[in-house]
Structures are given as C-alpha cells and as structure tokens.
Design a protein around this motif. Structure first.
Motif, PDB file in Angstrom:
ATOM      1  N   LEU A 325       3.834  13.561  -7.719  1.00  0.00           N
ATOM      2  CA  LEU A 325       2.940  13.255  -6.609  1.00  0.00           C
ATOM      3  C   LEU A 325       1.584  12.775  -7.121  1.00  0.00           C
ATOM      4  O   LEU A 325       1.007  13.375  -8.029  1.00  0.00           O
ATOM      5  CB  LEU A 325       2.722  14.495  -5.736  1.00  0.00           C
ATOM      6  CG  LEU A 325       3.944  15.066  -5.014  1.00  0.00           C
ATOM      7  CD1 LEU A 325       3.562  16.352  -4.303  1.00  0.00           C
ATOM      8  CD2 LEU A 325       4.520  14.059  -4.026  1.00  0.00           C
ATOM      9  N   LYS A 326       1.088  11.685  -6.543  1.00  0.00           N
ATOM     10  CA  LYS A 326      -0.257  11.235  -6.899  1.00  0.00           C
ATOM     11  C   LYS A 326      -0.923  10.634  -5.657  1.00  0.00           C
ATOM     12  O   LYS A 326      -0.257  10.112  -4.755  1.00  0.00           O
ATOM     13  CB  LYS A 326      -0.222  10.221  -8.047  1.00  0.00           C
ATOM     14  CG  LYS A 326       0.304   8.846  -7.672  1.00  0.00           C
ATOM     15  CD  LYS A 326       0.119   7.866  -8.828  1.00  0.00           C
ATOM     16  CE  LYS A 326       0.505   6.445  -8.401  1.00  0.00           C
ATOM     17  NZ  LYS A 326       0.359   5.480  -9.511  1.00  0.00           N
ATOM     18  N   VAL A 327      -2.240  10.740  -5.616  1.00  0.00           N
ATOM     19  CA  VAL A 327      -3.021  10.217  -4.495  1.00  0.00           C
ATOM     20  C   VAL A 327      -3.743   8.959  -4.931  1.00  0.00           C
ATOM     21  O   VAL A 327      -4.404   8.939  -5.973  1.00  0.00           O
ATOM     22  CB  VAL A 327      -4.032  11.267  -3.993  1.00  0.00           C
ATOM     23  CG1 VAL A 327      -4.879  10.695  -2.857  1.00  0.00           C
ATOM     24  CG2 VAL A 327      -3.305  12.525  -3.527  1.00  0.00           C
ATOM     25  N   SER A 328      -3.604   7.906  -4.132  1.00  0.00           N
ATOM     26  CA  SER A 328      -4.287   6.644  -4.426  1.00  0.00           C
ATOM     27  C   SER A 328      -4.727   5.999  -3.112  1.00  0.00           C
ATOM     28  O   SER A 328      -3.908   5.762  -2.229  1.00  0.00           O
ATOM     29  CB  SER A 328      -3.351   5.698  -5.189  1.00  0.00           C
ATOM     30  OG  SER A 328      -3.964   4.443  -5.406  1.00  0.00           O
ATOM     31  N   LYS A 329      -6.036   5.804  -2.980  1.00  0.00           N
ATOM     32  CA  LYS A 329      -6.612   5.122  -1.805  1.00  0.00           C
ATOM     33  C   LYS A 329      -6.161   5.744  -0.489  1.00  0.00           C
ATOM     34  O   LYS A 329      -5.764   5.052   0.449  1.00  0.00           O
ATOM     35  CB  LYS A 329      -6.289   3.628  -1.852  1.00  0.00           C
ATOM     36  CG  LYS A 329      -6.912   2.915  -3.059  1.00  0.00           C
ATOM     37  CD  LYS A 329      -6.624   1.443  -3.055  1.00  0.00           C
ATOM     38  CE  LYS A 329      -7.286   0.766  -4.260  1.00  0.00           C
ATOM     39  NZ  LYS A 329      -6.987  -0.667  -4.353  1.00  0.00           N
ATOM     40  N   GLY A 330      -6.217   7.070  -0.449  1.00  0.00           N
ATOM     41  CA  GLY A 330      -5.880   7.765   0.783  1.00  0.00           C
ATOM     42  C   GLY A 330      -4.395   7.830   1.087  1.00  0.00           C
ATOM     43  O   GLY A 330      -4.010   8.181   2.205  1.00  0.00           O
ATOM     44  N   GLN A 331      -3.564   7.508   0.109  1.00  0.00           N
ATOM     45  CA  GLN A 331      -2.108   7.546   0.288  1.00  0.00           C
ATOM     46  C   GLN A 331      -1.500   8.490  -0.747  1.00  0.00           C
ATOM     47  O   GLN A 331      -1.925   8.520  -1.903  1.00  0.00           O
ATOM     48  CB  GLN A 331      -1.496   6.152   0.099  1.00  0.00           C
ATOM     49  CG  GLN A 331      -2.035   5.087   1.036  1.00  0.00           C
ATOM     50  CD  GLN A 331      -1.547   5.254   2.455  1.00  0.00           C
ATOM     51  OE1 GLN A 331      -0.381   5.574   2.688  1.00  0.00           O
ATOM     52  NE2 GLN A 331      -2.441   5.056   3.416  1.00  0.00           N
ATOM     53  N   LEU A 332      -0.513   9.264  -0.321  1.00  0.00           N
ATOM     54  CA  LEU A 332       0.247  10.105  -1.241  1.00  0.00           C
ATOM     55  C   LEU A 332       1.499   9.350  -1.660  1.00  0.00           C
ATOM     56  O   LEU A 332       2.281   8.917  -0.811  1.00  0.00           O
ATOM     57  CB  LEU A 332       0.627  11.424  -0.565  1.00  0.00           C
ATOM     58  CG  LEU A 332       1.344  12.452  -1.451  1.00  0.00           C
ATOM     59  CD1 LEU A 332       0.428  12.973  -2.545  1.00  0.00           C
ATOM     60  CD2 LEU A 332       1.870  13.615  -0.604  1.00  0.00           C
TER      61      LEU A 332
END
Length: 349
Positions: A325-332
């Motif tokens: 799991l990673k978060v990028s620009k408000g997206q999971l």
C-alpha cells in the motif's frame, strides 16, 4: 485447523491527538490460522477507551475463539457479537487462509495496481502551528479532501485554520471534513455548527457525544452542514437496532470502521440499511496495522463508493509492517513492486 493469537504494540511516530487525549502507542492483536501447511492472519483492531469490546475479558475471548475455531467463521461471527474487533479478525483470518497468498484477500483492479482508492488526508489535533503544518503538507501532497480533528484546542483557532484553507482553496478544489469526536456540548453544538458552515465543509463527524439520541436527532434535523455518525454506531449489534437508530436520528452520513462494527459482515449490514434510507456512507480504518488496513482497503474497493475513504493511516507507526500500500496525490494504491516484510515466525517470539 490450528489457531493462535498474538499481541503487538504499534508505536506512533509522533504523539497523535484527539479530543479524547494523546496516543503514543496502539495495542493490536493477530489471529493466525494454520491448515494443510497454509497460514492465514487476521487483525483484531481494538482501540482502548473507544471500542465496545474494550473489556477485561478480551484476551479470554481470544483464547475461547482459538479453542473453538472449528466452528467456522459464520458461527463464530454470531457467537462474537459483542466483540466486533474479534469478529473482524476471524473474518480476515479465514479469508487470508483461503486466499492464494495470505495478504491478497480480494483480488481486483486495485490489487492489480491499475485502479486506486481516493482517500482523505488526516490532520491530527495539536497546537495551531502543528495543525497548520500538517494542512500545508496534505495540500502539497495533492490531497483534494482533508479531514481535521477538532475540539481539543481553542475553537476560534480551529476556525482560523479553516479560514486559512478557504483563503487559498475553494470548496471545489479542497473538500474539508471535520471530526469533533463528540467534543461539543449539547447546548453549544448548533451555534458551533453554524460557525463551521461558513467554510462550506463537506460534513462534521459526531459533533456531540454518543447516547444523546434525541439531541443528535434534533441536530441532524436543523444542522446547516451535513452530520456523519461515527461513535454513535459503536455497540449497536442487531439489524433491528441499527435500523431503529438510523430512523430515529436520520443522519446525513454514517462512517463505518469494520473493527468497530463487526467486520465486513457488520459493515455490509450498515451499508444496506443506509442505502435503503438514502443515507450516505464511507469506510475508514481504525488505526490498524498495515495487515488490517490492507484487508479493509481491498474490501472497500469492491464496494464501489467513489467518495474519499478514510484509509490513509498506514504511515503513522515506527514499527508497522511494510506492505504494497502506498499513498500518492490523495490516492491509495496497491504497488506490486513493493513487498511485505512480514514473517509469521516473528509472532511466535
């Protein structure tokens, strides 16, 4: 089938504040199943001081669950009605055991890495400067929905923080949710909601403490901004009681934490009732480790709710398990180039 349980203490990177106090660590429990050389794992995400199953016999119930694992997940779910976090751990563990790998529970475009889940950026309570710093970080990281914990510092300062956001971003650019965790008194709540509504917020979670059903119903009827129930749902076990609560209070939204409301099955019951009565909903984690968060995220994607979900808590701890799991620009996202660093043998120590 063999079943065992294991305690694990998660350490926060920095003290995290809510209106109920500041947390430096979070206790969690894992249930491990083993059958025919395969293993599965589930997380019982209890939150002391808030979970309905924060009881002196919690570990005793875990022992009973492991001793009676032969009953299967459906009978166990019924038997564990007053222990929703263990219900969830059992559900997750069986799904994990039955899956191709222990952590690929619900295959989808999300787990393939081609689709993401929109999430809100969580801003913790603290001194004004610290909260402002967090807000700026979330905005810089591309979040389009921010959730602020309020109710702990001076209310005027919290209004200033909201004013700071709105001076730079319109409601169309940044959606703001606030969570009072029941901090407002019944007498002052409506006045505070009116002051908050000026900033065109998406919603406020749990403005007053749970178990004030008549007052909450009055608030939901006259509120100038949508109200979302969160703690109010804790400890409501039967389908009849759930529907009775929704019909009485008539909230605009409900917020569902699987660890608090009986896992996937309990969450699905709430969703069905909410949709029946035209009440909006979204799903959030309850400070689980990445093991629980992974399961919740995979299941949430399959519910096809396009609202921002509350699933961005994986980076809170110093000793969390690394995962895809990673978060990028408000997206999971689920990044299959990232691996789990989990070893079942470490739980036996």
């Amino acid at each position: 089938m063999l079943a065992s349980y294991h305690k694990y203490i998660l350490n926060f990177k920095r003290p995290s504040g809510t209106s109920r106090g500041v947390m430096t660590e979070k206790e969690t429990w894992f249930i491990v199943l083993e059958q025919d050389g395969k293993k599965g794992i589930g997380e019982c995400g209890i939150l002391r001081g808030l979970s309905i199953d924060d009881r002196s016999d919690y570990e005793e119930k875990l022992i009973w669950t492991c001793d009676n694992i032969y009953l299967g997940k459906d009978l166990l779910w019924e038997a564990l009605l007053e222990f929703p976090s263990i219900q969830f751990g059992v559900e997750m563990a069986f799904q994990s055991l039955e899956s191709e790998t222990p952590f690929l529970l619900f295959p989808s475009d999300f787990t393939e890495g081609t689709k993401s889940i929109t999430i809100n950026g969580l801003v913790w309570m603290g001194k004004e400067a610290f909260m402002k710093q967090q807000i700026e970080e979330k905005l810089a990281n591309g979040f389009q929905c921010i959730k602020l914990k309020i109710g702990a510092i001076d209310f005027d300062k919290e209004l200033q923080l909201l004013r700071f956001i709105r001076q730079h971003f319109t409601p169309e650019q940044i959606e703001i949710r606030v969570d009072a965790n029941g901090a407002f008194s019944i007498n002052e709540a409506l006045n505070k909601l009116r002051q908050l509504a000026v900033f065109k917020l998406h919603s406020i979670e749990q403005p007053i403490a749970k178990n004030n059903m008549n007052s909450m119903a009055d608030l939901c009827k006259s509120t100038p901004l949508p109200i979302a129930l969160d703690e109010e749902l804790i400890g409501v076990f039967t389908t009849y009681e759930k529907e009775e609560l929704l019909l009485k209070i008539k909230p605009q939204y409900i917020i569902l934490k699987p660890s608090f409301v009986g896992g996937f099955r309990g969450t699905k019951e709430w969703i069905s009732l909410a949709e029946k009565h035209n009440i909006g909903w979204w799903i959030t984690s309850a400070l689980e480790s990445n093991i629980g968060l992974n399961a919740i995220a995979q299941w949430t994607y399959l519910q096809h709710n396009l609202m921002p979900q509350g699933l961005g808590t994986g980076a809170l701890y110093t000793n969390n398990y690394e995962c895809p799991l990673k978060v990028s620009k408000g997206q999971l996202w689920y990044d299959n180039d990232l691996n789990w660093n989990f070893d079942f043998h470490t739980l036996e120590i």
